[in-house]
Design an enzyme around this catalytic site. Structure first.
Site, PDB file in Angstrom:
ATOM      1  N   ASN A 433      85.045  77.930 -46.161  1.00  0.00           N
ATOM      2  CA  ASN A 433      84.972  79.220 -46.830  1.00  0.00           C
ATOM      3  C   ASN A 433      83.921  80.098 -46.162  1.00  0.00           C
ATOM      4  O   ASN A 433      82.734  79.765 -46.166  1.00  0.00           O
ATOM      5  CB  ASN A 433      84.602  79.043 -48.310  1.00  0.00           C
ATOM      6  N   GLU A 434      84.356  81.166 -45.530  1.00  0.00           N
ATOM      7  CA  GLU A 434      83.499  82.249 -45.043  1.00  0.00           C
ATOM      8  C   GLU A 434      82.437  81.822 -44.027  1.00  0.00           C
ATOM      9  O   GLU A 434      81.391  82.458 -43.926  1.00  0.00           O
ATOM     10  CB  GLU A 434      82.849  82.990 -46.223  1.00  0.00           C
ATOM     11  N   VAL A 435      82.714  80.776 -43.256  1.00  0.00           N
ATOM     12  CA  VAL A 435      81.765  80.406 -42.200  1.00  0.00           C
ATOM     13  C   VAL A 435      81.971  81.298 -40.975  1.00  0.00           C
ATOM     14  O   VAL A 435      81.013  81.806 -40.394  1.00  0.00           O
ATOM     15  CB  VAL A 435      81.898  78.912 -41.838  1.00  0.00           C
TER      16      VAL A 435
END
Length: 828
Positions: A433-435
């Site tokens: 998630n959102e790295v």
């Protein structure tokens, strides 16, 4: 069951027990202590140190008052757990005895009778340790010594010469949300958070059963059953699948046996809204002669899931094809259902997934900052037709990629893929998630003064973990080469044009960017996997924040402490002032904050659905909470539906009418997500005053066919034609979609003004008891956003009620008294 069958069952079961059996150690008498202390206290397994400290009244309930601040010391301490369990001489006769930990959180050393037998460094892995040589007849001492994850993480961070954001959590393979989030508290816990057991076996055992689906047609399903068998005693065995048997020869050690299996005239597992999620039970049995050695029971669903990405004029598609048909995804994002996962009951998992089903959802995304959920979660998704987008547990930071970390991640992926892959609900594996977003868009490199080489190292590490280690592990351990992998959600950040033309999108221009709700009509991507807005929880959940008598005041420090976004109240008030009158009364404020949240998400969801098939999915943030809090959830911590969840249920119906006001024109979109045709549908709309009187004559759009899984855009009407000389603050449309027999398929209301501008008249709302479990609600004039208050779940709530149109509501439990609030009450 007759005596002969009963005897046969007992005989077979006792023989299986003799060959392979498991014994839980979780029910033994466990104790724990701070390693600095000498006094041992009672503990529960599965559990966490916070729960054990609470149970022993060492700390107050961290969810209440401002107690979160009082328990932060726990994360810096080391903790030890122990138990004494007995082993009989009969048990010790087994050839193999394994000690199995399903989950240890996180850094620990394991000792058996004073000897170290293992160490752990990953909350998400299963640890299996051969212990026959360490056990003795009689009492055996088992100890698990946990080191502080925070302090250990800090030491690991020293191995990287530049500062990593969110350090030390990036270095620790444990639930990232424990370190605090903008909806959750900081409780970095430790403990034996899943079951512990002893596994006894002799000749051989089934280590893993993978069920691959080779082909699927209306006539037959061709399966490939892949069994991993560890044999202590080589020789001839047989492997049975239900009543089909195959003779096999096993060598000592690991054996991989593949066996085809066919199901004729298969019933498909269908997602919610398309049909029943039919499933089949498979019993995989390992036998030696006529004796049963080991068994594995699998419940599977037959379906196909594809992720389709094809270039088009606008960019590239992103949609799921389920059982050969494009499916419009309607759903939400899931976070852990408690800050202390061991106390989430099977009933809570089942209820939350039923809440998804009842709200017409067909997918839930398991967010990458939490945990790989309990088996009961996936079982509930299987049974309710809810597909799962499964993130791996990495979220919003940079992560290292040294050799130890890579090996740890691969082992984590192996354990989770093998555990979850047979669930028909599992649709997609997502790397994080959102790295990617954090690396590209969040400015950490500038903030921490990275050199060019530092930045390049971060990107190399990212590529190594999410483009090599994880996808390679999925290929290695998944039953099917059709397993779908998506490296990062979102694929492109919300500030970039491409985020709306390809891949999945997290759009946070609303809330973070403080853009008006109406911007949702413009910012529509191919698949919206995150967007959201906050609202208060129910009054019951708000009151639960207090240990004593609640002081319900927006400025109360307890209320403020249960809003984790640093500017949360400010942002809510900014948006509320745009669309509503801000009430001074706390209960009214609570109510309006929920209406505000529901209104924002309604605008977003309807913009997404109108854009079908350009847009093929909408997953709002978020379904649930991990504690009592002001957040983006639609179902609060105590399980109460907020206004948002009721609105989601309406907005996600299989057939909806979606008006769009644009350039002085009123367009009507009719959406059908079902796999059925509606012949000769017509859209009728009445122009009504807020008192419920008809304004002029009713209009009728042309008759057309509504195709399966289709979108129907009707001829537009000019606003002048509809409104005429009326005050837009005094009228609204009541829309009804009817079939050829004049039956109403779906209906809704459309208002031309923001709620604060509506010239509402005080409604006289009456509630009539029909039965202990049913009421009828009616009004003399339009009652906007009727809020039924009582200690039960209402089948509908926060709804618009038309005059002289009584509405029946079902109750989950009978009530003696029901209070009612409407929007008018907050404006006068």
């Amino acid at each position: 069951m007759n005596k002969t069958l009963l005897f046969a069952f007992i005989f077979i079961q006792s023989f299986i027990d003799a060959q392979f059996s498991e014994r839980s150690l979780s029910s033994e008498q466990w104790q724990f202590k701070n390693t600095k202390d000498h006094t041992w206290l009672p503990a529960k397994v599965p559990g966490t140190v916070h729960l054990d400290l609470m149970q022993n009244r060492i700390i107050p309930d961290p969810f209440k008052d401002e107690n979160e601040k009082k328990v932060q010391w726990i994360e810096n301490e080391d903790w030890e757990y122990r138990t004494v369990f007995k082993v009989s001489s009969k048990e010790l006769e087994n050839t193999n005895i394994d000690l199995v930990f399903r989950g240890l959180d996180t850094f620990s050393e394991v000792y058996l009778n004073g000897k170290q037998i293992g160490n752990t460094d990953n909350m998400f892995r299963t640890w299996e340790i051969p212990v026959k040589g360490y056990l003795k007849v009689g009492d055996n001492l088992l100890q698990v010594k946990f080191r502080s994850a925070v302090q250990t993480g800090k030491k690991l961070a020293e191995n990287v010469h530049f500062t990593m954001p969110e350090s030390p959590r990036s270095f620790v393979r444990k639930a990232q949300y424990q370190f605090g989030w903008d909806w959750g508290p900081r409780f970095v816990t430790a403990g034996i958070w899943k079951d512990v057991q002893l596994s006894f076996w002799n000749q051989a055992r089934l280590k893993q059963v993978r069920i691959g689906q080779a082909s699927l047609t209306k006539q037959k399903a061709e399966l490939n059953i892949r069994a991993e068998i560890i044999a202590e005693k080589p020789g001839d065995y047989s492997l049975n699948i239900n009543h089909q048997s195959k003779k096999i020869t096993l060598k000592q050690g690991l054996n991989v046996i593949e066996l085809p299996y066919r199901i004729s005239n298969p019933k498909l597992w269908q997602p919610n809204g398309w049909g029943k999620p039919d499933m089949y039970e498979l019993a995989v049995t390992l036998k030696k002669g006529s004796s049963t050695i080991d068994q594995s029971f699998q419940k599977i669903g037959l379906r196909t899931v594809e992720l389709v990405q094809e270039k088009d004029k606008q960019g590239k598609s992103f949609y799921f094809k389920v059982n050969g048909r494009p499916m419009y995804v309607k759903g939400t994002n899931w976070i852990p259902a408690d800050s202390f996962s061991p106390r989430v009951s099977k009933e809570k998992y089942q209820k939350l997934i039923r809440d998804c089903k009842e709200a017409n959802m067909n997918m839930v995304r398991v967010w990458g900052g939490g945990i790989y959920e309990d088996d009961e979660f996936y079982k509930a998704c299987d049974e309710n037709g809810i597909l799962v987008w499964q993130d791996f547990m990495f979220a919003g930071s940079f992560y290292p990629a040294d050799e130890n970390f890579q090996q740890n991640v691969e082992a984590e992926v192996k354990d989770q893929v093998e555990r979850l892959q047979n669930h028909p609900s599992l649709a997609l594996w997502c790397g994080n998630n959102e790295v990617d977003e954090a690396i590209v868009n969040w400015g950490y490199q500038k903030q921490f003064k990275y050199s060019k080489e530092d930045s390049m190292q971060v990107w190399r590490d990212y590529k190594k973990i999410f483009h090599e280690v994880i996808p390679n592990a999925i290929k290695k351990y998944a039953a099917s080469d059709k397993a779908i992998y998506w490296p990062s959600s979102p694929s492109i950040g919300w500030g970039h044009k491409e985020s709306l033309t390809e891949g999945d999108s997290h759009y946070w221009g609303v809330w973070w960017g403080e853009q008006p709700f109406e911007i949702y009509n413009e910012k529509v991507g191919r698949f919206m996997s995150e967007y959201g807005f906050q609202g208060m929880p129910s009054m019951a959940t708000t009151k639960s924040m207090f240990s004593g008598k609640p002081d319900l005041n927006i400025n109360n420090p307890v209320i403020k402490a249960h809003e984790k976004h640093v500017r949360g109240w400010e942002i809510i008030n900014t948006y509320m002032a745009r669309d509503y009158k801000i009430p001074a009364d706390f209960m009214q404020y609570n109510y309006v904050s929920q209406l505000l949240q529901a209104r924002g998400m309604q605008i977003a969801i309807e913009a997404h659905r109108r854009a079908k098939p350009y847009n093929m999915g909408t997953l709002y943030w978020q379904l649930n909470d991990c504690w009592p809090v002001v957040s983006w959830s639609s179902v609060d911590y105590l399980g109460n539906w907020k206004a948002l969840h009721y609105q989601v249920k309406r907005s996600f119906e299989n057939q909806v009418i979606l008006p769009e006001e644009k350039n002085e024109v009123l367009n009507f979109y009719v959406i059908n997500d079902e796999l059925k045709t509606f012949e000769n549908v017509s859209l009728d709309f009445d122009i009504l005053t807020l008192n419920g009187e008809k304004k002029g004559s009713a209009g009728t759009a042309e008759t057309k066919t509504l195709e399966p899984n289709g979108v129907l855009k009707l001829d537009p009407f000019s606003l002048e034609e509809v409104i005429g000389d009326s005050d837009r603050n005094e009228i609204f449309l009541h829309l009804m979609l009817k079939d050829a027999k004049n039956n109403v398929i779906t209906e809704s209301n459309y208002f031309f003004s923001k709620p604060k501008d509506l010239k509402l008249t005080k409604p006289n709302v009456s509630v009539k008891k029909i039965s202990p479990m049913e009421i009828e609600v009616s009004t003399d004039v339009l009652a906007k956003d009727v809020y039924l208050m009582g200690n039960t779940h209402f089948s509908d709530n926060f709804f618009d009620l038309l005059p002289n149109r009584p509405k029946r509501i079902l109750l989950a439990e009978p009530l003696q008294h029901i209070e009612v609030m409407t929007l008018w009450d907050t404006m006068n």
